[in-house]
Design a protein around this motif. Structure first.
Motif, short mmCIF file in Angstrom:
data_model
loop_
_atom_site.label_atom_id
_atom_site.label_comp_id
_atom_site.label_asym_id
_atom_site.label_seq_id
_atom_site.Cartn_x
_atom_site.Cartn_y
_atom_site.Cartn_z
N UNK A 102 -0.90 -2.82 2.78
CA UNK A 102 -1.98 -2.57 1.84
C UNK A 102 -1.88 -1.20 1.18
N UNK A 103 -1.27 -0.22 1.85
CA UNK A 103 -1.26 1.14 1.33
C UNK A 103 -0.60 1.24 -0.05
N UNK A 104 0.61 0.70 -0.25
CA UNK A 104 1.20 0.79 -1.59
C UNK A 104 0.43 -0.01 -2.62
N UNK A 105 -0.18 -1.11 -2.20
CA UNK A 105 -0.97 -1.90 -3.14
C UNK A 105 -2.20 -1.13 -3.60
N UNK A 106 -2.79 -0.36 -2.70
CA UNK A 106 -3.92 0.48 -3.10
C UNK A 106 -3.49 1.52 -4.13
N UNK A 107 -2.30 2.09 -3.94
CA UNK A 107 -1.78 3.05 -4.91
C UNK A 107 -1.51 2.37 -6.25
N UNK A 108 -1.03 1.14 -6.20
CA UNK A 108 -0.81 0.39 -7.43
C UNK A 108 -2.13 0.15 -8.16
N UNK A 109 -3.18 -0.22 -7.42
CA UNK A 109 -4.49 -0.40 -8.04
C UNK A 109 -4.93 0.87 -8.75
N UNK A 110 -4.75 2.00 -8.05
CA UNK A 110 -5.15 3.28 -8.64
C UNK A 110 -4.35 3.57 -9.90
N UNK A 111 -3.07 3.35 -9.86
CA UNK A 111 -2.23 3.63 -11.02
C UNK A 111 -2.59 2.73 -12.19
N UNK A 112 -2.78 1.44 -11.90
CA UNK A 112 -3.14 0.51 -12.97
C UNK A 112 -4.44 0.93 -13.63
N UNK A 113 -5.38 1.43 -12.82
CA UNK A 113 -6.64 1.91 -13.38
C UNK A 113 -6.44 3.13 -14.26
N UNK A 114 -5.63 4.10 -13.77
CA UNK A 114 -5.38 5.31 -14.55
C UNK A 114 -4.71 5.01 -15.89
N UNK A 115 -3.82 4.03 -15.88
CA UNK A 115 -3.03 3.74 -17.08
C UNK A 115 -3.62 2.59 -17.90
N UNK A 116 -4.82 2.15 -17.53
CA UNK A 116 -5.52 1.11 -18.28
C UNK A 116 -4.71 -0.18 -18.38
N UNK A 117 -4.07 -0.54 -17.28
CA UNK A 117 -3.34 -1.81 -17.19
C UNK A 117 -4.24 -2.77 -16.42
N UNK A 118 -4.91 -3.65 -17.13
CA UNK A 118 -5.94 -4.46 -16.51
C UNK A 118 -5.51 -5.85 -16.09
N UNK A 119 -4.24 -6.18 -16.26
CA UNK A 119 -3.79 -7.54 -15.95
C UNK A 119 -2.85 -7.57 -14.76
N UNK A 120 -3.19 -6.76 -13.73
CA UNK A 120 -2.43 -6.73 -12.48
C UNK A 120 -3.31 -7.25 -11.35
N UNK A 121 -2.79 -8.19 -10.58
CA UNK A 121 -3.44 -8.66 -9.36
C UNK A 121 -2.58 -8.25 -8.18
N UNK A 122 -3.20 -7.99 -7.03
CA UNK A 122 -2.44 -7.62 -5.84
C UNK A 122 -2.73 -8.63 -4.73
N UNK A 123 -1.69 -8.92 -3.96
CA UNK A 123 -1.77 -9.89 -2.87
C UNK A 123 -1.13 -9.28 -1.64
N UNK A 124 -1.84 -9.28 -0.52
CA UNK A 124 -1.26 -8.86 0.75
C UNK A 124 -0.58 -10.08 1.36
N UNK A 125 0.73 -10.06 1.37
CA UNK A 125 1.49 -11.18 1.90
C UNK A 125 1.78 -11.00 3.38
N UNK A 126 2.56 -11.94 3.90
CA UNK A 126 3.03 -11.87 5.28
C UNK A 126 4.56 -11.88 5.27
N UNK A 127 5.16 -11.59 6.41
CA UNK A 127 6.62 -11.54 6.49
C UNK A 127 7.25 -12.88 6.17
N UNK A 128 6.50 -13.97 6.36
CA UNK A 128 7.06 -15.30 6.12
C UNK A 128 6.31 -16.07 5.03
N UNK A 129 5.44 -15.38 4.27
CA UNK A 129 4.65 -16.09 3.28
C UNK A 129 4.13 -15.10 2.23
#
Length: 225
Positions: free
Chosen positions: A93-120
């Motif tokens: 989740x840590x890098x995804x949180x950073x991605x959310x922050x960056x997308x917000x700073x750069x006004x990129x509103x069409x990014x979704x984040x998904x916490x996956x698993x090692x096999x899915x």
């Protein structure tokens, strides 16, 4: 599950550091270092070529599996705007949180984040126009399950682009030993993709050459039949 995610992320960050050091002036980064999708980053990592091979255009739905902080997710999102979306998948989740922050700073509103698993990757079936794995496949311990579910997530005809490192010093080693060196041969992945039901459309053994040592990043473009 939490300990598994932490272990996978530590291994993944270590691989990035090793690759960045060995590459010399070619810097492919996903989460270990500060990253921006500026002109130099895009030139070094051939981002325009990746977007073309993914078929990224307005309205596309594209997943970046093993996204880290979104070094490639952000350019994908910009390429598929205003009507498409980029989906970043990571097991931490840590890098995804950073991605959310960056997308917000750069006004990129069409990014979704998904916490996956090692096999899915936790992607819905039959929805995606393309999937990218960049410098993450060799760290996937459950690669067969991941390939099966990525194939399920793609639309018929959907594209699957894989970019991975391979040093000449790792050639001839077993898969296990290559992965221990943060490498994987294009021939191994080609075979695994075909076994998972993909059609391989294109191979580039020298997509990005290392500058300090022999080897480089290779590329495969496949599709779901």
């Amino acid at each position: 599950m939490a300990s598994e995610r932490r272990r996978f992320h530590r291994l993944w960050l270590a691989s990035l550091a090793a690759v960045a050091i060995l590459q010399g002036s070619v810097t492919t980064v996903r989460g270990a270092f500060a990253q921006e999708s500026g002109p130099e980053f895009e030139r070094q990592n051939r981002v325009p070529d990746l977007l073309r091979l993914l078929g990224a255009q307005s309205g596309s739905l594209i997943a970046d599996v093993g996204s880290g902080e979104g070094a490639f997710t952000i350019p994908i999102a910009r390429a598929v705007a205003p009507n498409g979306r980029a989906v970043a998948v990571d097991i931490s989740e840590a890098p995804l949180n950073k991605l959310r922050d960056r997308a917000g700073r750069e006004n990129v509103g069409n990014v979704d984040v998904v916490v996956g698993a090692a096999d899915d990757p936790h992607l819905p079936a039959g929805q995606f126009d393309a999937v990218l794995i960049h410098n993450a496949y060799h760290e996937m311990t459950e690669h067969q399950a991941m390939l099966r579910l990525i194939r399920v997530a793609l639309k018929p005809g959907g594209r699957f682009v894989v970019v991975e490192p391979m040093h000449d010093s790792s050639r001839g080693l077993t898969r296990e030993k290559q992965v221990a060196q943060h490498d994987i041969a294009i021939e191994i992945v080609d075979e695994e993709l075909r076994a998972a039901g993909f059609e391989v459309l294109e191979r580039d053994d020298a997509f990005i050459k290392f500058t300090a040592v022999p080897g480089g990043f290779w590329l495969i473009v496949a599709r779901r039949p």
